[in-house]
Design a protein around this motif. Sequence first.
Motif, PDB file in Angstrom:
ATOM      1  N   ILE A 132       0.836  -1.204   0.000  1.00 32.37           N
ATOM      2  CA  ILE A 132       0.000   0.000   0.000  1.00 32.37           C
ATOM      3  C   ILE A 132       0.868   1.250   0.000  1.00 32.37           C
ATOM      4  N   VAL A 133       1.895   1.253   0.821  1.00 32.10           N
ATOM      5  CA  VAL A 133       2.801   2.412   0.867  1.00 32.10           C
ATOM      6  C   VAL A 133       3.464   2.612  -0.491  1.00 32.10           C
ATOM      7  N   LEU A 134       3.955   1.543  -1.095  1.00 35.76           N
ATOM      8  CA  LEU A 134       4.577   1.659  -2.412  1.00 35.76           C
ATOM      9  C   LEU A 134       3.576   2.072  -3.482  1.00 35.76           C
ATOM     10  N   GLY A 135       2.319   1.750  -3.299  1.00 37.92           N
ATOM     11  CA  GLY A 135       1.292   2.147  -4.255  1.00 37.92           C
ATOM     12  C   GLY A 135       1.061   3.644  -4.279  1.00 37.92           C
ATOM     13  N   ALA A 181       1.909   8.652  -6.851  1.00 40.07           N
ATOM     14  CA  ALA A 181       1.036   9.803  -6.622  1.00 40.07           C
ATOM     15  C   ALA A 181       1.768  10.898  -5.846  1.00 40.07           C
ATOM     16  N   LEU A 182       2.559  10.502  -4.873  1.00 41.68           N
ATOM     17  CA  LEU A 182       3.316  11.492  -4.097  1.00 41.68           C
ATOM     18  C   LEU A 182       4.382  12.168  -4.944  1.00 41.68           C
ATOM     19  N   LEU A 183       5.043  11.400  -5.798  1.00 42.14           N
ATOM     20  CA  LEU A 183       6.056  11.993  -6.666  1.00 42.14           C
ATOM     21  C   LEU A 183       5.428  12.954  -7.663  1.00 42.14           C
ATOM     22  N   LEU A 213       4.188  20.747  -7.315  1.00 46.39           N
ATOM     23  CA  LEU A 213       4.549  21.825  -6.403  1.00 46.39           C
ATOM     24  C   LEU A 213       5.837  22.513  -6.835  1.00 46.39           C
ATOM     25  N   SER A 214       6.794  21.745  -7.333  1.00 40.86           N
ATOM     26  CA  SER A 214       8.084  22.327  -7.695  1.00 40.86           C
ATOM     27  C   SER A 214       8.017  23.153  -8.968  1.00 40.86           C
TER      28      SER A 214
END
Length: 61
Positions: free
Chosen positions: A43-46, A50-52, A58-59
């Motif tokens: 789940i964390v790797l999934g 999306a986070l990247l 944002l950048s």
Amino acid sequence: MRYIMMMFWGAIFGFIVGFIGSSLTHTTFVPIQAVGTAVVFAIVLGFVPALLNWSEKLSTK
């Protein structure tokens, strides 16, 4: 549907890796612990893509 499949295959993979790992380290195999850890890791790797993508947006602002 995507996350359900990730949890399913993460559980299968965790079961296999947990079994092999316990054999190599001569410890007791605890299926619930191995599967639970693998599902949480899947789940964390999934969420990483999306986070990247979120940090990239944002950048560029």
